[in-house]
Design a protein around this motif. Sequence first.
Motif, PDB file in Angstrom:
ATOM      1  N   ASN A 116       0.825  -1.215   0.000  1.00  0.00           N
ATOM      2  CA  ASN A 116       0.000   0.000   0.000  1.00  0.00           C
ATOM      3  C   ASN A 116       0.855   1.260   0.000  1.00  0.00           C
ATOM      4  OD1 ASN A 116      -2.710   1.229   0.188  1.00  0.00           O
ATOM      5  ND2 ASN A 116      -1.936   1.999   2.154  1.00  0.00           N
ATOM      6  N   GLU A 117       1.941   1.241   0.761  1.00  0.00           N
ATOM      7  CA  GLU A 117       2.835   2.399   0.781  1.00  0.00           C
ATOM      8  C   GLU A 117       3.478   2.621  -0.589  1.00  0.00           C
ATOM      9  OE1 GLU A 117       5.595   1.670   3.894  1.00  0.00           O
ATOM     10  OE2 GLU A 117       4.100   1.790   5.497  1.00  0.00           O
ATOM     11  N   CYS A 118       3.881   1.527  -1.213  1.00  0.00           N
ATOM     12  CA  CYS A 118       4.489   1.639  -2.543  1.00  0.00           C
ATOM     13  C   CYS A 118       3.450   2.040  -3.584  1.00  0.00           C
ATOM     14  CB  CYS A 118       5.149   0.316  -2.923  1.00  0.00           C
ATOM     15  SG  CYS A 118       6.592  -0.104  -1.905  1.00  0.00           S
ATOM     16  N   TRP A 119       2.226   1.553  -3.410  1.00  0.00           N
ATOM     17  CA  TRP A 119       1.139   1.955  -4.308  1.00  0.00           C
ATOM     18  C   TRP A 119       0.907   3.464  -4.223  1.00  0.00           C
ATOM     19  CZ3 TRP A 119      -3.385   4.515  -3.220  1.00  0.00           C
ATOM     20  CH2 TRP A 119      -4.299   4.635  -4.277  1.00  0.00           C
ATOM     21  N   ALA A 120       0.853   3.983  -3.005  1.00  0.00           N
ATOM     22  CA  ALA A 120       0.590   5.405  -2.823  1.00  0.00           C
ATOM     23  C   ALA A 120       1.699   6.251  -3.443  1.00  0.00           C
ATOM     24  CB  ALA A 120       0.438   5.722  -1.340  1.00  0.00           C
ATOM     25  N   ASP A 121       2.956   5.819  -3.282  1.00  0.00           N
ATOM     26  CA  ASP A 121       4.073   6.567  -3.840  1.00  0.00           C
ATOM     27  C   ASP A 121       3.985   6.599  -5.360  1.00  0.00           C
ATOM     28  OD1 ASP A 121       6.600   7.989  -3.347  1.00  0.00           O
ATOM     29  OD2 ASP A 121       7.501   6.316  -4.442  1.00  0.00           O
ATOM     30  N   THR A 122       3.406   5.540  -5.942  1.00  0.00           N
ATOM     31  CA  THR A 122       3.247   5.471  -7.395  1.00  0.00           C
ATOM     32  C   THR A 122       1.991   6.202  -7.857  1.00  0.00           C
ATOM     33  OG1 THR A 122       4.265   3.266  -7.287  1.00  0.00           O
ATOM     34  CG2 THR A 122       3.231   3.900  -9.360  1.00  0.00           C
ATOM     35  N   ALA A 123       0.879   5.975  -7.151  1.00  0.00           N
ATOM     36  CA  ALA A 123      -0.411   6.505  -7.587  1.00  0.00           C
ATOM     37  C   ALA A 123      -0.466   8.029  -7.575  1.00  0.00           C
ATOM     38  CB  ALA A 123      -1.525   5.948  -6.707  1.00  0.00           C
ATOM     39  N   PHE A 124       0.317   8.650  -6.696  1.00  0.00           N
ATOM     40  CA  PHE A 124       0.310  10.107  -6.608  1.00  0.00           C
ATOM     41  C   PHE A 124       1.586  10.701  -7.199  1.00  0.00           C
ATOM     42  CE2 PHE A 124      -2.418   8.461  -3.237  1.00  0.00           C
ATOM     43  CZ  PHE A 124      -3.623   9.008  -3.661  1.00  0.00           C
ATOM     44  N   SER A 125       2.093  10.026  -8.223  1.00  0.00           N
ATOM     45  CA  SER A 125       3.303  10.481  -8.903  1.00  0.00           C
ATOM     46  C   SER A 125       2.962  11.073 -10.269  1.00  0.00           C
ATOM     47  CB  SER A 125       4.272   9.310  -9.103  1.00  0.00           C
ATOM     48  OG  SER A 125       3.774   8.410 -10.084  1.00  0.00           O
ATOM     49  N   ALA A 126       3.934  11.771 -10.827  1.00  0.00           N
ATOM     50  CA  ALA A 126       3.761  12.322 -12.173  1.00  0.00           C
ATOM     51  C   ALA A 126       3.658  11.215 -13.214  1.00  0.00           C
ATOM     52  CB  ALA A 126       4.926  13.253 -12.496  1.00  0.00           C
ATOM     53  N   ASP A 127       4.272  10.073 -12.947  1.00  0.00           N
ATOM     54  CA  ASP A 127       4.168   8.943 -13.876  1.00  0.00           C
ATOM     55  C   ASP A 127       2.720   8.477 -13.997  1.00  0.00           C
ATOM     56  OD1 ASP A 127       6.860   8.897 -14.463  1.00  0.00           O
ATOM     57  OD2 ASP A 127       7.100   6.757 -14.021  1.00  0.00           O
ATOM     58  N   ARG A 128       2.034   8.373 -12.874  1.00  0.00           N
ATOM     59  CA  ARG A 128       0.631   7.934 -12.929  1.00  0.00           C
ATOM     60  C   ARG A 128      -0.214   8.925 -13.729  1.00  0.00           C
ATOM     61  NH1 ARG A 128      -3.673  10.715 -11.562  1.00  0.00           N
ATOM     62  NH2 ARG A 128      -2.683  11.271  -9.582  1.00  0.00           N
ATOM     63  N   ALA A 129       0.002  10.210 -13.497  1.00  0.00           N
ATOM     64  CA  ALA A 129      -0.760  11.222 -14.225  1.00  0.00           C
ATOM     65  C   ALA A 129      -0.497  11.131 -15.723  1.00  0.00           C
ATOM     66  CB  ALA A 129      -0.409  12.617 -13.704  1.00  0.00           C
TER      67      ALA A 129
END
Length: 268
Positions: A232-245
């Motif tokens: 979940n911590e790694c998901w959050a770091d990814t989900a709220f990144s510029a890469d996800r956007a």
Amino acid sequence: MNADAASLVKVVRHESHVVEVVLDRPDAMNAVSTALASALRAAAEEVAADESVRAVVLTSSGEKAFCVGADLKERNSFTDDDLRAQRPGNRAAYRCLHDLAVPTIAAVDGYALGGGCELALACDVIVASPRAVFALPEVAVGVIPGGGATQLLVRRIGWSRAADLIFTARRIDAEEAYRLGLADRVVAAPREEALALAAAIAANSPVGVRNAKKAMRLGQDVPLDDGLNIENECWADTAFSADRAEGVRAFAEKRPPQWPGWAARGGA
């Protein structure tokens, strides 16, 4: 590190953010001397410091061997104090490779013995040629694997299969290595296959791939609930990144994504 040591390991940069780390001591079948261990550690540290790198391929020069392990000719003249002095540098070399944040792929052709097998085990994926030969022969010369095999091999293929290989010190071919799960692919041209695999990995989100590896590595030996919290911590770091956007925009616009990458994470 002096120039002679640095020449034992080459760092080759390819397109698409792929780096090839080449063991380059073919006259000694890439045996791990004190100098080669130092050069490998420096190469891994160079790669780790470069946030543009998305995947690493570990290869070797020469036709006979990927790496035959510790340089026993060098060690034959060692005192106990010499061996103790060498140990921290060797441990650091294997650990630096294992701890790289980006996916790592070993391309194994020829002998991968002792420490050479352990260098492959330090990588995430092992691609082998049909000519590859794997072994952990340490107990046959009065020591035990010291580059991580007693831990990494058990995690990769299970206790009893690892015990078979470590306790007997026997050699296995690529076919058996694949059957046991020690090798992940067996192909005629392992270097080319590994580079193609690395390029396929590098085409994906750098933030996503790094965090996926982080979640897998940190979660593999903890209770499930703890592992899911790590995920979940790694998901959050990814989900709220510029890469996800960028990934969402690219999907909506039906175009290949242009990943901002690891250095830009958190800026969605």
